[in-house]
Design an enzyme around this catalytic site. Sequence first.
Site, PDB file in Angstrom:
ATOM      1  N   GLY A  12       0.833  -1.207   0.000  1.00  0.00           N
ATOM      2  CA  GLY A  12       0.000   0.000   0.000  1.00  0.00           C
ATOM      3  C   GLY A  12       0.864   1.252   0.000  1.00  0.00           C
ATOM      4  NE  ARG A  73      -1.882  -4.789  -1.837  1.00  0.00           N
ATOM      5  CZ  ARG A  73      -1.471  -4.213  -0.706  1.00  0.00           C
ATOM      6  NH1 ARG A  73      -0.467  -4.708  -0.035  1.00  0.00           N
ATOM      7  NH2 ARG A  73      -2.077  -3.152  -0.228  1.00  0.00           N
ATOM      8  CG  ASP A 128      -2.297   0.691   8.242  1.00  0.00           C
ATOM      9  OD1 ASP A 128      -3.166   1.578   8.165  1.00  0.00           O
ATOM     10  OD2 ASP A 128      -2.144  -0.181   7.359  1.00  0.00           O
ATOM     11  CG  ASP A 130       0.398  -2.301  10.341  1.00  0.00           C
ATOM     12  OD1 ASP A 130       1.288  -1.710   9.689  1.00  0.00           O
ATOM     13  OD2 ASP A 130      -0.486  -2.981   9.791  1.00  0.00           O
TER      14      ASP A 130
END
Length: 320
Positions: A12, A73, A128, A130
């Site tokens: 992303g 991707r 994010d 993350d």
Amino acid sequence: MIKTIGVLTSGGDAPGMNAAVRAVVRSALKKGMTVYGVKRGYCGLIEDDLEQMDELSVAGIIKQGGTMLYTARSAEFRTEEGVLRAKEICESHGLEGLVVIGGDGSFRGAADLSAHGIPCVGLPGTIDNDIACTEYTIGYDTAMNTAMELMDKLSDTSQSHYRCSVVEVMGRGAGFIAVNTGIASGALEIITKEMPYDLDKIAKKMLEYKARGKQNFIIVVAESVGHADEIAKLIQEKTGIETRSTILGHVQRGGSPTVRDRVVATEMGYYAVELLEQGIGNRVVGMQGGKIVDFDIQEALSMSKPYDERLHHIAEDIAF
Ligand code: ATP
């Protein structure tokens, strides 16, 4: 001495990726290296979509959102043949190192390519935050500021109508964006997967605060919890207060990067080239205690990142 490297963005996109590309290109050129930009992540690598970069190729991009190298991707890259093909392309251009800007999946790919003899260094690029090995990921600050600005606007209109807004923010599996933007936008409640929540208690609190004069309410819901529509419907049923849901969505991924994203991306990009210059690969760059550091990719992937429960409690304590 490494003479030629490549840089790609994968997974992303995130604001600040361009700043990282710029830092990689400019610092490598300063060291006398040749630099290739690989388009569309591992897809472009396998398809030999590379372009030699100079100082001007990255001029003016620091302020632009998205990624000038595009991103994608690639299912093919996840196969042994795909990695071998990528290695072949790297060798055909004389690439002796590669900077991969992306998330955990992209780092797994970077580990595979490193194991096949092309040293790769990963930079954490995702809104994010993350990625476990780093306190900070490129794009996080811009995304949070975008979400906060949008919530401020929602708050204006919901105040005019004495409404409640249930706002779903991004963050993938984690509530980092939710808790920070929830505090920053003065939300009454922040619903994340990391902390238990009770809609009956939230409804009771809303009615109590309404009786004390509160006119509008913001409830932030993390993407990992989802169901903002359903939560809004239930809140309205339980309180009688008109409640609307808004899913902020991909708008949070765009926009011109903030100072923090531009600066961190620049520091990380510069650091990545310093590693490759020494022939060091299979590393991920991160931030710990405000300092730029690096980890072995497998070690980085095995780490976990705690949720800031104290921040969540502070938000709950001061919400009205
Ligand atoms: P984001 O957090 O934004 O999703 P990401 O880097 O985690 O970023 P992925 O789609 O998971 O995004 O991975 C990007 C690319 O990295 C994939 O398309 C694939 O080519 C490669 N990749 C992902 N997982 C693996 C894996 N386990 N082994 C090898 N390559 C992988």
